[in-house]
Design a protein around this motif. Structure first.
Motif, PDB file in Angstrom:
ATOM      1  N   SER A 133     -13.010-132.050  41.270  1.00  0.00           N
ATOM      2  CA  SER A 133     -14.215-131.233  41.440  1.00  0.00           C
ATOM      3  C   SER A 133     -15.388-132.029  41.986  1.00  0.00           C
ATOM      4  O   SER A 133     -16.098-131.559  42.870  1.00  0.00           O
ATOM      5  N   ASP A 134     -15.603-133.249  41.485  1.00  0.00           N
ATOM      6  CA  ASP A 134     -16.752-134.029  41.957  1.00  0.00           C
ATOM      7  C   ASP A 134     -16.626-134.391  43.429  1.00  0.00           C
ATOM      8  O   ASP A 134     -17.608-134.364  44.169  1.00  0.00           O
ATOM      9  N   ALA A 135     -15.406-134.700  43.898  1.00  0.00           N
ATOM     10  CA  ALA A 135     -15.201-135.004  45.324  1.00  0.00           C
ATOM     11  C   ALA A 135     -15.444-133.758  46.176  1.00  0.00           C
ATOM     12  O   ALA A 135     -16.059-133.828  47.241  1.00  0.00           O
ATOM     13  N   TRP A 136     -14.951-132.616  45.713  1.00  0.00           N
ATOM     14  CA  TRP A 136     -15.139-131.364  46.433  1.00  0.00           C
ATOM     15  C   TRP A 136     -16.622-131.001  46.506  1.00  0.00           C
ATOM     16  O   TRP A 136     -17.132-130.648  47.560  1.00  0.00           O
ATOM     17  N   LEU A 137     -17.327-131.102  45.376  1.00  0.00           N
ATOM     18  CA  LEU A 137     -18.749-130.748  45.347  1.00  0.00           C
ATOM     19  C   LEU A 137     -19.565-131.650  46.266  1.00  0.00           C
ATOM     20  O   LEU A 137     -20.466-131.186  46.978  1.00  0.00           O
ATOM     21  N   GLU A 138     -19.247-132.924  46.294  1.00  0.00           N
ATOM     22  CA  GLU A 138     -19.962-133.856  47.182  1.00  0.00           C
ATOM     23  C   GLU A 138     -19.731-133.486  48.648  1.00  0.00           C
ATOM     24  O   GLU A 138     -20.669-133.404  49.433  1.00  0.00           O
ATOM     25  N   TRP A 139     -18.473-133.226  49.014  1.00  0.00           N
ATOM     26  CA  TRP A 139     -18.159-132.850  50.394  1.00  0.00           C
ATOM     27  C   TRP A 139     -18.845-131.536  50.750  1.00  0.00           C
ATOM     28  O   TRP A 139     -19.448-131.398  51.803  1.00  0.00           O
ATOM     29  N   ARG A 140     -18.754-130.550  49.855  1.00  0.00           N
ATOM     30  CA  ARG A 140     -19.367-129.241  50.092  1.00  0.00           C
ATOM     31  C   ARG A 140     -20.862-129.364  50.334  1.00  0.00           C
ATOM     32  O   ARG A 140     -21.402-128.778  51.273  1.00  0.00           O
ATOM     33  N   ASP A 141     -21.536-130.118  49.488  1.00  0.00           N
ATOM     34  CA  ASP A 141     -22.986-130.253  49.608  1.00  0.00           C
ATOM     35  C   ASP A 141     -23.395-130.934  50.912  1.00  0.00           C
ATOM     36  O   ASP A 141     -24.407-130.587  51.504  1.00  0.00           O
ATOM     37  N   LYS A 142     -22.592-131.859  51.385  1.00  0.00           N
ATOM     38  CA  LYS A 142     -22.904-132.572  52.629  1.00  0.00           C
ATOM     39  C   LYS A 142     -22.594-131.734  53.868  1.00  0.00           C
ATOM     40  O   LYS A 142     -23.226-131.889  54.894  1.00  0.00           O
ATOM     41  N   ASN A 143     -21.608-130.871  53.784  1.00  0.00           N
ATOM     42  CA  ASN A 143     -21.080-130.208  54.979  1.00  0.00           C
ATOM     43  C   ASN A 143     -21.237-128.701  55.030  1.00  0.00           C
ATOM     44  O   ASN A 143     -20.839-128.082  56.019  1.00  0.00           O
ATOM     45  N   PHE A 144     -21.786-128.092  54.010  1.00  0.00           N
ATOM     46  CA  PHE A 144     -21.790-126.632  53.902  1.00  0.00           C
ATOM     47  C   PHE A 144     -22.408-125.940  55.114  1.00  0.00           C
ATOM     48  O   PHE A 144     -21.782-125.083  55.738  1.00  0.00           O
ATOM     49  N   ALA A 145     -23.630-126.293  55.466  1.00  0.00           N
ATOM     50  CA  ALA A 145     -24.332-125.599  56.562  1.00  0.00           C
ATOM     51  C   ALA A 145     -23.570-125.743  57.876  1.00  0.00           C
ATOM     52  O   ALA A 145     -23.406-124.764  58.623  1.00  0.00           O
ATOM     53  N   THR A 146     -23.099-126.939  58.166  1.00  0.00           N
ATOM     54  CA  THR A 146     -22.356-127.177  59.413  1.00  0.00           C
ATOM     55  C   THR A 146     -21.062-126.371  59.444  1.00  0.00           C
ATOM     56  O   THR A 146     -20.722-125.760  60.461  1.00  0.00           O
ATOM     57  N   GLU A 147     -20.339-126.373  58.337  1.00  0.00           N
ATOM     58  CA  GLU A 147     -19.060-125.661  58.276  1.00  0.00           C
ATOM     59  C   GLU A 147     -19.240-124.145  58.381  1.00  0.00           C
ATOM     60  O   GLU A 147     -18.472-123.478  59.076  1.00  0.00           O
ATOM     61  N   VAL A 149      -9.254-133.133  53.685  1.00  0.00           N
ATOM     62  CA  VAL A 149     -10.026-134.330  53.883  1.00  0.00           C
ATOM     63  C   VAL A 149      -9.745-135.303  52.730  1.00  0.00           C
ATOM     64  O   VAL A 149      -9.455-136.463  52.954  1.00  0.00           O
ATOM     65  N   TYR A 150      -9.833-134.812  51.493  1.00  0.00           N
ATOM     66  CA  TYR A 150      -9.603-135.658  50.324  1.00  0.00           C
ATOM     67  C   TYR A 150      -8.212-136.284  50.380  1.00  0.00           C
ATOM     68  O   TYR A 150      -8.037-137.472  50.108  1.00  0.00           O
ATOM     69  N   GLU A 151      -7.223-135.478  50.744  1.00  0.00           N
ATOM     70  CA  GLU A 151      -5.852-135.976  50.782  1.00  0.00           C
ATOM     71  C   GLU A 151      -5.684-137.083  51.813  1.00  0.00           C
ATOM     72  O   GLU A 151      -5.090-138.118  51.526  1.00  0.00           O
ATOM     73  N   SER A 152      -6.217-136.881  53.017  1.00  0.00           N
ATOM     74  CA  SER A 152      -6.068-137.911  54.052  1.00  0.00           C
ATOM     75  C   SER A 152      -6.862-139.167  53.708  1.00  0.00           C
ATOM     76  O   SER A 152      -6.389-140.284  53.944  1.00  0.00           O
ATOM     77  N   GLU A 153      -8.059-139.010  53.158  1.00  0.00           N
ATOM     78  CA  GLU A 153      -8.859-140.183  52.775  1.00  0.00           C
ATOM     79  C   GLU A 153      -8.186-140.998  51.675  1.00  0.00           C
ATOM     80  O   GLU A 153      -8.375-142.211  51.598  1.00  0.00           O
ATOM     81  N   ASN A 154      -7.397-140.346  50.843  1.00  0.00           N
ATOM     82  CA  ASN A 154      -6.738-141.026  49.734  1.00  0.00           C
ATOM     83  C   ASN A 154      -5.241-141.225  49.959  1.00  0.00           C
ATOM     84  O   ASN A 154      -4.498-141.522  49.023  1.00  0.00           O
ATOM     85  N   LYS A 155      -4.814-141.032  51.220  1.00  0.00           N
ATOM     86  CA  LYS A 155      -3.415-141.230  51.616  1.00  0.00           C
ATOM     87  C   LYS A 155      -2.427-140.460  50.724  1.00  0.00           C
ATOM     88  O   LYS A 155      -1.414-140.986  50.277  1.00  0.00           O
ATOM     89  N   LEU A 156      -2.768-139.190  50.490  1.00  0.00           N
ATOM     90  CA  LEU A 156      -1.920-138.300  49.708  1.00  0.00           C
ATOM     91  C   LEU A 156      -1.248-137.299  50.639  1.00  0.00           C
ATOM     92  O   LEU A 156      -1.792-136.975  51.694  1.00  0.00           O
ATOM     93  N   PRO A 157      -0.079-136.786  50.271  1.00  0.00           N
ATOM     94  CA  PRO A 157       0.549-135.743  51.103  1.00  0.00           C
ATOM     95  C   PRO A 157      -0.354-134.522  51.186  1.00  0.00           C
ATOM     96  O   PRO A 157      -1.012-134.167  50.211  1.00  0.00           O
TER      97      PRO A 157
END
Length: 125
Positions: free
Chosen positions: A17-31, A1-9
């Motif tokens: 870490s901060d981007a991962w933690l934010e995504w994890r906290d928002k999506n953990f239960a659903t995932e 997700v981070y790579e596509s949002e930031n147009k990285l390969p």
């Protein structure tokens, strides 16, 4: 997700870490719920445990464990009639080429040789 949002390969860089933690906290239960449904559906398709193989992305992508996991996968697939795989000793080289295919041209061009590029050249892979 981070790579596509930031147009990285893809599989090129890990999210900070901060981007991962934010995504994890928002999506953990659903995932977790989605993953549990997925695993249950596949685990109960066969009564015979030898008919399934579970491989984690983390182990498959790991520099040390990845070649071992790909060897397990090849052995598992090779049990099926009509499926042929490469020899176990080729698996680390194949793993390296697949994981690093986007960087291979750069490595060869810059002659930054390591065990992976040497093995690729030696085996013409």
């Amino acid at each position: 997700v981070y790579e596509s949002e930031n147009k990285l390969p893809e599989h090129f860089i890990r999210a900070p870490s901060d981007a991962w933690l934010e995504w994890r906290d928002k999506n953990f239960a659903t995932e977790i719920s989605s993953w549990a449904i997925h695993i249950r559906s596949w685990m109960y398709r066969s009564e015979n445990k030898s008919d399934r193989l579970v491989i984690s992305f983390e182990r498959l992508a790991d520099e040390n464990l990845g070649p071992l996991e790909v060897t397990r996968l090849a052995e598992f697939l090779g049990r099926e009639d009509g499926v042929s795989t490469r020899q176990p000793e080729d698996m680390p080289c194949i793993w390296w080429k697949v994981v690093n295919f986007k960087n291979l041209a750069m490595l060869l061009q810059n002659q930054q040789w390591n065990w992976g590029t040497r093995r690729l050249r030696q085996r013409n892979l």
